[in-house]
Design an enzyme around this catalytic site. Structure first.
Site, short mmCIF file in Angstrom:
data_model
loop_
_atom_site.label_atom_id
_atom_site.label_comp_id
_atom_site.label_asym_id
_atom_site.label_seq_id
_atom_site.Cartn_x
_atom_site.Cartn_y
_atom_site.Cartn_z
N GLU A 169 -5.80 -4.06 0.97
CA GLU A 169 -5.85 -5.05 2.16
C GLU A 169 -7.07 -5.96 1.68
OE1 GLU A 169 -5.18 -1.70 2.53
OE2 GLU A 169 -3.71 -1.62 4.25
N THR B 168 0.90 -1.16 -0.09
CA THR B 168 -0.02 -0.08 -0.07
C THR B 168 0.87 1.28 0.13
OG1 THR B 168 0.02 0.21 2.32
CG2 THR B 168 -1.83 -1.22 1.45
N LYS C 245 -13.48 18.72 10.93
CA LYS C 245 -14.24 18.84 12.11
C LYS C 245 -14.42 20.51 12.58
CE LYS C 245 -15.03 16.18 16.29
NZ LYS C 245 -14.70 15.33 17.11
N TRP D 141 -18.82 17.37 12.15
CA TRP D 141 -17.95 16.67 11.27
C TRP D 141 -18.59 17.26 9.82
CZ3 TRP D 141 -13.55 14.68 12.28
CH2 TRP D 141 -13.43 13.95 13.64
P1 AMP Z 1 -5.95 1.43 -1.81
O1 AMP Z 1 -5.75 0.61 -0.80
O2 AMP Z 1 -4.87 2.15 -2.25
O3 AMP Z 1 -6.64 1.02 -2.95
O4 AMP Z 1 -6.72 2.71 -1.22
C1 AMP Z 1 -7.87 2.29 -0.38
C2 AMP Z 1 -8.85 3.41 0.09
O5 AMP Z 1 -9.20 4.34 -1.16
C3 AMP Z 1 -9.92 3.19 0.86
O6 AMP Z 1 -9.70 2.89 2.31
C4 AMP Z 1 -10.77 4.35 0.42
O7 AMP Z 1 -10.30 5.65 1.39
C5 AMP Z 1 -10.36 4.72 -0.89
N1 AMP Z 1 -11.40 4.31 -1.70
C6 AMP Z 1 -11.66 3.41 -2.56
N2 AMP Z 1 -12.45 3.05 -3.26
C7 AMP Z 1 -13.40 4.23 -3.07
C8 AMP Z 1 -14.79 4.83 -3.38
N3 AMP Z 1 -15.58 4.14 -4.27
N4 AMP Z 1 -15.38 5.84 -2.66
C9 AMP Z 1 -14.50 6.49 -1.63
N5 AMP Z 1 -13.17 6.17 -1.35
C10 AMP Z 1 -12.77 4.98 -1.94
#
Ligand code: AMP
Length: 547
Positions: A328, A184, A439, A444
């Site tokens: 993850e 990540t 905030k 929020w």
């Molecule tokens: P990654 O592990 O780089 O794919 O990032 C995951 C994170 O991307 C998630 O925990 C969210 O915060 C964000 N994320 C992924 N898909 C969406 C979505 N459709 N809408 C809003 N946030 C998203």
């Protein structure tokens, strides 16, 4: 009493054997870095993958070894996915957009033995090579005729395959064996590795083909714009073979014009990627006055899909599936397929629902908790931190005890760091990353909501909302925006007026800062971290007046 059924390990090699056997005519079509278009059927794909598997073994790759890839979406990258995992090694996909420092860290941390790279990335590796493991074997993913003059010793991909047999007895091993590794990007600290197993990967592939019913249809074509170098291109390398879809691989050119041309030529039905990519395609569609031929389905994820984007696609009869997930989680957790009863609802209600992140996939449980860890109701109102549990979710991080210890709560659920609501129909709505919530005076404000509505203004191409320090309210929201091409920038009053239909007065941003571009992360999301750094000297208007 135990059931009396056979136990066959769930292995990635079985997806390849199934795909090539059940859908021999399905194709993988790739735009190559060499510039031309390459086509292979799943039968040819299987044969070449087997040759590559033999080639890997001939170069000493063994069970559990990590083999890295630094490549665009193309057939050779797909062959690597299956050959590496098939022999029990671990396919470690590297995101080329990582900083040099992060790349050096993850290759060393993973202890990669072999690194496969597209010709494009020769300069990138040349620059960091001295900091990578000394005994690494490099393989350039091209044929002899196109081998570049690399400033380091490297093998040629096609040489590895040449003369190797096209049959193999795939080894059988425990389905919990690792098959893939993806780090990540992580906003703080070093990147963390999610280590996928054969079991989690096969289950995720099956889960996707069952849930994403608008996409997976035998004989149609799917375009993964989402990269193979990031979380297994959302599982498409597996689900496509399981369902008999043709895959169309875009290679390096991901601008609207190139994507439109390729989609048109190959009659792509379904295209998958992050919102920033679709902005480019929508621009091209507008220019051409039509959508690409055969285009009927788009899956948007990675960050929130703006409502205006969903509306634009739906109006041209392209069904939007808004999905949510994480590295993850293999990565998909929820999908945006609408329930049947939704079909008769007015257009605006349907778009409201499509703007949410959809319902959970089979095998992924969701729970919301408050700051003290108490469960919150799924009533569409209670906002809490989202936790997940399931066979496709990590149980810890690769070689990282400290991060692993913090990953799960006392009940064994993984904390996503996202803040969300879940409504009684099961629809998840992501409000923010926990650390990005604004905030103001103890209340929020969702930055995602502000951004989405702001981007529906015709003069705003991109908008990111962040909180800035304020003496009375702790934090107040401001909007950082990029003007649409050729548009006149609206002033603050106009932006607030535009937003006021959807927000209470106290939630409206106090300022709009116009920029040429918003910094993106390696996975194409707004980088709030870099944005905050960029605006380090920014002061709230009231502070400026009193200074
Ligand atoms: P990654 O592990 O780089 O794919 O990032 C995951 C994170 O991307 C998630 O925990 C969210 O915060 C964000 N994320 C992924 N898909 C969406 C979505 N459709 N809408 C809003 N946030 C998203």
């Amino acid at each position: 009493m135990k059931g009396m059924m056979m136990h066959q390990p769930l292995l990635v090699s079985e997806i390849l054997e199934f795909g090539a056997g059940a859908y021999p005519k399905a194709e993988i079509v790739s735009v190559r870095t060499e510039g031309d278009i390459h086509r292979e059927t799943l039968v040819e794909f299987r044969e070449r993958t087997i040759q590559l598997a033999h080639g890997l073994k001939a170069h000493g790759v063994e069970l559990g070894d990590r083999v890295a890839t630094l490549a665009w979406n193309g057939y050779r990258h797909m062959e690597l996915y299956y050959a590496i995992s098939g022999i029990g090694a671990v396919c470690h996909t590297i995101n080329p957009r990582l900083s040099a420092e992060q790349m050096i860290y993850i290759v060393n941390h993973a202890e990669d033995k072999v690194l496969f790279l597209d010709t494009t990335f020769v300069p990138l590796i040349a620059a960091v090579k001295d900091h990578l493991p000394k005994d690494m074997t490099y393989v350039i993913m091209t044929d002899k005729a196109h081998m570049p003059d690399a400033p380091f010793e490297a093998l040629c991909y096609e040489d590895l395959l040449e003369g190797q047999p096209t049959e193999i007895e795939w080894p059988l091993f425990d389905e919990e064996t690792a098959c893939g590794l993806c780090y990540t990007s992580g906003t703080t600290g070093n990147p963390k590795g999610a280590l996928y197993s054969h079991r989690s990967t096969v289950l995720h592939g099956m889960m996707m083909s069952v849930m994403q019913t608008t996409t997976f249809n035998e004989g149609l074509s799917v375009l993964p714009v989402v990269p193979l170098f990031h979380v297994n291109a959302w599982g498409l390398p597996y689900s496509s073979l399981l369902s008999g879809m043709n895959m169309v691989m875009p290679g390096p050119a991901l601008d609207g014009e190139s994507l439109f041309k390729l989609m048109d030529q190959e009659k792509v039905f379904s295209a998958w990627g992050v919102p920033t990519i679709w902005q480019g395609l929508l621009g091209e569609i507008e220019k051409q006055g039509r959508k690409p031929e055969g285009f009927g389905d788009v899956v948007i994820g990675g960050s929130a899909a703006p409502r205006s984007m969903i509306e634009a696609f739906e109006k041209m009869d392209v069904s939007v599936g808004h999905a949510w997930g994480m590295t993850e989680m293999s990565p998909v957790g929820t999908h945006g397929i609408m329930p049947k009863w939704m079909e008769n609802e007015p257009f605006d209600t349907r778009i409201d629902y499509k703007s949410k992140q959809g319902r959970r996939c089979f095998g992924v449980e969701l729970k919301l908790v408050d700051e003290d860890g108490n469960r919150l109701p799924h009533d569409g109102k209670a906002v809490g931190e989202l936790y997940v549990r399931g066979n496709t979710v990590v149980s810890g991080y690769f070689k990282n005890e400290e991060a692993s210890a913090k990953a799960l709560d006392s009940e064994g659920w993984f904390g996503t760091g996202d803040v969300a609501t879940i409504d009684p129909n099961g629809f998840l709505s992501i409000q923010d990353r926990a650390k990005d919530l604004i905030k103001s005076g103890g209340e929020w404000i969702s930055s995602i909501d502000l951004e989405n509505i702001a981007m529906a203004h015709p003069a705003i191409a991109q908008a990111a909302a962040i909180g800035v320090a304020h003496p009375r309210w702790d934090e107040r929201p401001i909007l950082v925006a990029v003007a649409a091409e050729g548009a006149e920038k609206p002033d603050l009053d106009e932006v607030r007026e535009h937003l006021s239909e959807h927000f209470a007065k106290w939630q409206l941003p106090d300022d709009v800062v116009w920029v040429d571009s918003i910094p993106l992360t390696a996975t194409g999301k707004f980088s709030k971290l870099n944005l905050r750094k960029q605006l380090a000297d920014y002061k709230h208007p009231e502070l400026r007046e009193t200074a």
